[in-house]
Scaffold this motif. Structure first.
Motif, short mmCIF file in Angstrom:
data_model
loop_
_atom_site.label_atom_id
_atom_site.label_comp_id
_atom_site.label_asym_id
_atom_site.label_seq_id
_atom_site.Cartn_x
_atom_site.Cartn_y
_atom_site.Cartn_z
N THR A 1 0.81 -1.21 0.00
CA THR A 1 0.00 0.00 0.00
C THR A 1 0.85 1.27 0.00
OG1 THR A 1 -1.84 -1.11 1.11
CG2 THR A 1 -1.76 1.29 1.25
N THR B 1 3.92 2.02 3.37
CA THR B 1 3.70 1.01 4.42
C THR B 1 4.83 -0.01 4.50
OG1 THR B 1 2.36 -0.34 2.91
CG2 THR B 1 1.20 1.27 4.27
N GLY C 1 7.33 2.00 6.68
CA GLY C 1 6.74 2.66 7.84
C GLY C 1 7.10 4.12 7.92
N GLY D 1 1.11 2.71 13.92
CA GLY D 1 0.74 3.15 12.59
C GLY D 1 0.17 4.55 12.53
#
Length: 329
Positions: free
Chosen positions: A73, A100, A103, A128
């Motif tokens: 993603t 993602t 991160g 997240g």
């Protein structure tokens, strides 16, 4: 180079284009930044609600790719950002890309008018949502704005993202300068195939990439999985779940999840060296007539991996022909 040395090496990954939505960031650091004399202002299509409690920044989602596999993603916010300023200078953080895989939130950094593209700006916490500046950006903020108290340990805010992959997405008026991509393909004619073969370097395609070896040079096909068309000829085109690998007896270089960025005339990729993921970096420069050459850093890296000196930033690797498909509401 024989047809057998060009082949798909991994299964495809299911992806869905992101058509819109919004990311909100609650600026829990607002009071801390204000105490340091740092002003925060929205840029482009971003907005800030400074009502009761901590201010909340809103960033329209302009496109991207959603995937079920870890790290696939990517969420784009082209044409918006934040400006941090003091009497000493100004730093603009724009065109956020939520990554993602690493991160992080990447984007462009402009320091007193000088721009560096595709920099990891924020680190996402284990939840997240928690945002902290990456060490290099925190150091830049401290030096340019005269605020050494801003470190990678300072929580800047809490992010929440609401991407939409459905056809019922509502495009808000301030989003009209961008359109999401929903598919298409990018073709790369590998004019370097004979040169690489003479060096004993094999080329492989990974994931959903395909190959047409019927012409004078092999043509690699990388499916477009999402992206954003901006003002003028500014395009960001994602190719999540496909890539290219170069290898010989000495080692291997893998380039995956290409990002074509016409604004910066560059193609970025997730690079693995000897099978170890190293980072998301500029791998190709886009020249005249869409000619692709390796960036100087990647050319030097390839020589080290393959034990040669013949690969330079001046050697054309191929020519690119992006053909993305726009979302029609």
């Amino acid at each position: 180079m024989s047809d057998a040395s060009l082949q798909t090496l991994a299964p495809t990954t299911e992806t869905r284009p992101i058509l819109g939505g919004e990311t909100t960031v609650t600026l829990t650091s607002a009071a801390t930044l204000a105490a340091l004399g740092i002003q925060v202002a929205p840029l482009g299509s971003a907005s800030v609600d400074a009502g009761a409690g901590d201010p909340v920044a809103f960033f329209p989602i302009t496109g991207g790719t959603a995937g079920d596999a870890p790290g696939i993603t990517q969420i784009l916010h082209e044409g918006s950002g934040l400006a941090l300023s003091t009497h000493a200078g100004t730093i603009e953080l724009t065109d956020f890309r939520i990554d993602t895989l690493f991160g992080t939130i990447a984007g462009d950094v402009a320091v007193n008018g000088y721009t560096v593209p595709n920099v990891a700006l924020f680190s996402l916490g284990a939840d997240g949502a928690t945002l902290t500046l990456t060490p290099i950006v925190a150091q830049t903020v401290g030096g340019v704005l005269g605020a050494p108290a801003v470190t990678p340990d300072v929580v800047i805010g809490l992010a929440d993202t609401f991407p939409s992959t459905g056809p019922d997405v509502v495009l808000l008026p301030h989003e009209s300068d961008t359109q999401p991509f929903v598919g298409g393909e990018t073709l790369v004619t590998l004019t370097s195939a004979p040169v690489l073969a003479s060096l004993g370097i094999e080329v492989g395609l990974t994931g959903s990439a395909g190959l047409d070896a019927s012409g004078a040079f092999p043509v690699a096909d990388f499916p477009v999985t999402g992206g954003t068309a901006g003002l003028g000829e500014s395009l960001v085109i994602l190719h999540q779940g496909s890539g290219l690998t170069l290898s010989n007896a000495a080692g291997s270089l893998d380039f995956a999840d290409f990002i074509v960025d016409t604004k910066d005339s560059a193609i970025y990729a997730n690079v693995s060296v000897y099978g170890q993921l190293s980072g998301n970096i500029a791998v190709f420069e886009i020249g005249q007539d869409a000619t692709l050459t390796l960036t100087p850093f990647v050319a030097d890296l390839a020589n080290q991996v393959f034990g040669t000196t013949a690969i330079t930033a001046e050697v054309p690797i191929g020519t690119a022909a992006p053909m993305p498909e726009l979302f029609i509401a």
